[in-house]
Motif scaffolding. Sequence first.
Motif, PDB file in Angstrom:
ATOM      1  N   ARG A 249      23.307  -0.030  -1.844  1.00 43.94           N
ATOM      2  CA  ARG A 249      24.174   0.632  -1.345  1.00 43.94           C
ATOM      3  C   ARG A 249      22.106   0.979  -0.476  1.00 43.94           C
ATOM      4  O   ARG A 249      22.300   1.815   0.685  1.00 43.94           O
ATOM      5  N   LYS A 250      21.190   0.698  -0.716  1.00 41.11           N
ATOM      6  CA  LYS A 250      20.142   0.662   0.029  1.00 41.11           C
ATOM      7  C   LYS A 250      19.116  -0.481  -0.905  1.00 41.11           C
ATOM      8  O   LYS A 250      19.281  -0.435  -2.005  1.00 41.11           O
ATOM      9  N   LEU A 251      18.279  -0.710   0.353  1.00 42.57           N
ATOM     10  CA  LEU A 251      17.467  -1.678  -0.368  1.00 42.57           C
ATOM     11  C   LEU A 251      16.402  -2.047   0.855  1.00 42.57           C
ATOM     12  O   LEU A 251      15.694  -2.006   2.168  1.00 42.57           O
ATOM     13  N   GLU A 252      14.954  -1.833  -0.264  1.00 44.72           N
ATOM     14  CA  GLU A 252      13.345  -0.989   0.829  1.00 44.72           C
ATOM     15  C   GLU A 252      13.091  -2.474   0.110  1.00 44.72           C
ATOM     16  O   GLU A 252      12.488  -2.139  -0.878  1.00 44.72           O
ATOM     17  N   ILE A 253      11.432  -2.578   0.787  1.00 43.84           N
ATOM     18  CA  ILE A 253      10.774  -3.742   1.121  1.00 43.84           C
ATOM     19  C   ILE A 253       9.367  -3.045   2.021  1.00 43.84           C
ATOM     20  O   ILE A 253       9.169  -2.615   2.711  1.00 43.84           O
ATOM     21  N   GLN A 254       8.938  -2.588   0.837  1.00 39.83           N
ATOM     22  CA  GLN A 254       7.974  -1.562   0.951  1.00 39.83           C
ATOM     23  C   GLN A 254       6.121  -2.142   0.608  1.00 39.83           C
ATOM     24  O   GLN A 254       6.101  -3.926  -0.121  1.00 39.83           O
ATOM     25  N   ASP A 255       4.806  -2.258   1.052  1.00 33.53           N
ATOM     26  CA  ASP A 255       3.363  -2.870   0.783  1.00 33.53           C
ATOM     27  C   ASP A 255       3.066  -1.644  -0.828  1.00 33.53           C
ATOM     28  O   ASP A 255       3.591  -0.660  -0.510  1.00 33.53           O
ATOM     29  N   ALA A 256       3.165  -2.199  -1.537  1.00 34.06           N
ATOM     30  CA  ALA A 256       3.244  -1.772  -2.859  1.00 34.06           C
ATOM     31  C   ALA A 256       1.738  -1.094  -2.645  1.00 34.06           C
ATOM     32  O   ALA A 256       1.625   0.065  -3.393  1.00 34.06           O
ATOM     33  N   ASP A 257       0.698  -1.008  -1.832  1.00 36.98           N
ATOM     34  CA  ASP A 257      -0.572   0.208  -2.180  1.00 36.98           C
ATOM     35  C   ASP A 257      -0.467   0.542  -1.284  1.00 36.98           C
ATOM     36  O   ASP A 257      -1.060   1.858  -1.053  1.00 36.98           O
ATOM     37  N   THR A 258      -0.125   0.746  -0.016  1.00 37.54           N
ATOM     38  CA  THR A 258       0.204   1.610   1.201  1.00 37.54           C
ATOM     39  C   THR A 258       1.594   2.267   1.047  1.00 37.54           C
ATOM     40  O   THR A 258       1.448   3.851   1.500  1.00 37.54           O
ATOM     41  N   GLY A 259       2.605   1.973   0.707  1.00 37.15           N
ATOM     42  CA  GLY A 259       3.664   2.521   0.782  1.00 37.15           C
ATOM     43  C   GLY A 259       5.457   2.415   1.952  1.00 37.15           C
ATOM     44  O   GLY A 259       5.449   3.013   2.196  1.00 37.15           O
ATOM     45  N   LYS A 260       4.240   2.050   3.278  1.00 36.85           N
ATOM     46  CA  LYS A 260       4.829   1.641   4.387  1.00 36.85           C
ATOM     47  C   LYS A 260       5.586   0.597   4.270  1.00 36.85           C
ATOM     48  O   LYS A 260       5.596  -0.577   3.547  1.00 36.85           O
ATOM     49  N   ALA A 261       6.624   0.410   5.028  1.00 34.47           N
ATOM     50  CA  ALA A 261       7.489   0.070   4.801  1.00 34.47           C
ATOM     51  C   ALA A 261       7.512  -1.837   5.521  1.00 34.47           C
ATOM     52  O   ALA A 261       6.151  -1.784   6.782  1.00 34.47           O
ATOM     53  N   VAL A 262       7.436  -2.469   4.917  1.00 31.10           N
ATOM     54  CA  VAL A 262       7.620  -3.978   5.034  1.00 31.10           C
ATOM     55  C   VAL A 262       7.844  -3.968   6.697  1.00 31.10           C
ATOM     56  O   VAL A 262       9.689  -4.215   6.641  1.00 31.10           O
ATOM     57  N   LEU A 263       7.260  -4.602   7.851  1.00 28.38           N
ATOM     58  CA  LEU A 263       8.104  -5.152   9.238  1.00 28.38           C
ATOM     59  C   LEU A 263       8.946  -6.770   8.765  1.00 28.38           C
ATOM     60  O   LEU A 263       7.728  -7.559   8.915  1.00 28.38           O
ATOM     61  N   ALA A 264       9.588  -6.113   8.367  1.00 24.96           N
ATOM     62  CA  ALA A 264      10.660  -7.992   8.005  1.00 24.96           C
ATOM     63  C   ALA A 264      12.333  -7.757   8.431  1.00 24.96           C
ATOM     64  O   ALA A 264      12.776  -6.588   8.215  1.00 24.96           O
ATOM     65  N   SER A 265      13.065  -9.254   8.228  1.00 23.97           N
ATOM     66  CA  SER A 265      14.011  -8.858   8.362  1.00 23.97           C
ATOM     67  C   SER A 265      14.565  -9.608   6.983  1.00 23.97           C
ATOM     68  O   SER A 265      13.683 -10.430   6.000  1.00 23.97           O
TER      69      SER A 265
END
Length: 450
Positions: free
Chosen positions: A153-169
Amino acid sequence: MTERLDRLDLELEKLSASAETEALPEVPAAALDAAIAAGMAEGRRRRQTSRRRSWSLGTAAAALVLFFGLVRVSPAFATYLGGLPGMGTLVKLVAGDSGLTDAVRRDFIQPVGTEDSHDGITFTVDGIIADETRVNVFYTLRASQPFEHLLFRKLEIQDADTGKAVLASYMYSWPSETAVDREVRGRIDIGMSDGVPVPERMRITIEPNLPEAPSGASWSASFGIDKDRFRDLKEELPIHQVVTVEGQRFTVVRAVIHPTRIGLELEMDPSNTKRLFHFSELTLTDERGTVLKSQGASLTSESRQIIYFESSFFRKPKHLTLAGSRIMALDKSKLQLKLDLENKRIVDAPDSRVKLLDASPSVNGKGSIRLSVTGNPEDHYFYSLVGGPGQDADGKPLRIGDHRSSNSSGSVEYETTFEVEADGPVVNPVTFDLMNYPAWIEEPFSVKLK
């Protein structure tokens, strides 16, 4: 487990040693030309069949022979594979991509083993294969209740250190058969946006659609990425060759060969009378006749895009030839779609193939639009028509929200529905730039990359 791993290692060693002792001769020029033509034909064949099943490899037995004949699995990955319920799972995870297959053979996998477990469900990141442009995550999902199909239902990919979303497809996949023992293994393929570095640590968060998963519950796994494993592992090929097809010009600027994929940079000539949207049926062929398939593209600007292919990094070919025959292109004078939402009519479009099926009233600056366009079923392209922001008659920006495209099997009609948001009342007509359209240039071309 140990006994099974020993048998696996022994079998892989035998098959891999047998493959490595066989000479791989260079193909004569005439045969290479035939291989390039065959690659282009294969591209056309793939266009004529559904590309939704990413892991369709024919019979399991044939795929196993192909995989084991080419790959020596590393000890790290062999440990991961030792727990698989069947060898067919292994084939479906890595054998569909020759670049990943070569990476596994060269011990390029990084073991992880991080998991998150609650509510009877366990999500584990088993290992990764990564380079400067791409991260492939191998995962296992276990449940206390049996299930047949898995979606996130949801798939999120983040930088584990900053919590920001990774800019990627990204895309994710898993074996198509029913899960065995309430467990399924799959792969998440993450392609970094152009110029965006791979983070030091990454976090994957999922919401699976399993019956026992509470609404809104998620599972996360964080892991480090050893960037020293792939630092400076790339080959850059400057090309700068101009190609002309039906009067339209583009330049093949350069190719960068990474361990998991090849990025081919194309630059469109600003004097073109048409905008070149999409390059279809592209292949790369080496001196042995091996065909590397295209894996999509990244549009970095209106005039520049990067086409991705399976990697040849570990094979070190002497020659690579690009071949193609089909480009989606539209006259620059026809790049806009103008709609009167109040009266539900089209004011301006490239031709009569576009229809405005429905338009909901704008309430508090929000509404929806449903369009259709007549195309060719053999295109196997889901035309979204628009995708970027638009504007109303007063120049007020229009934001596009949820976007859905569909096509019934064999139908020539492609439908797309999207939400529109504005800060205040919308004044008709509204205008959107077209991002794709069923108009094609069909003319073969080839370029020698090395």
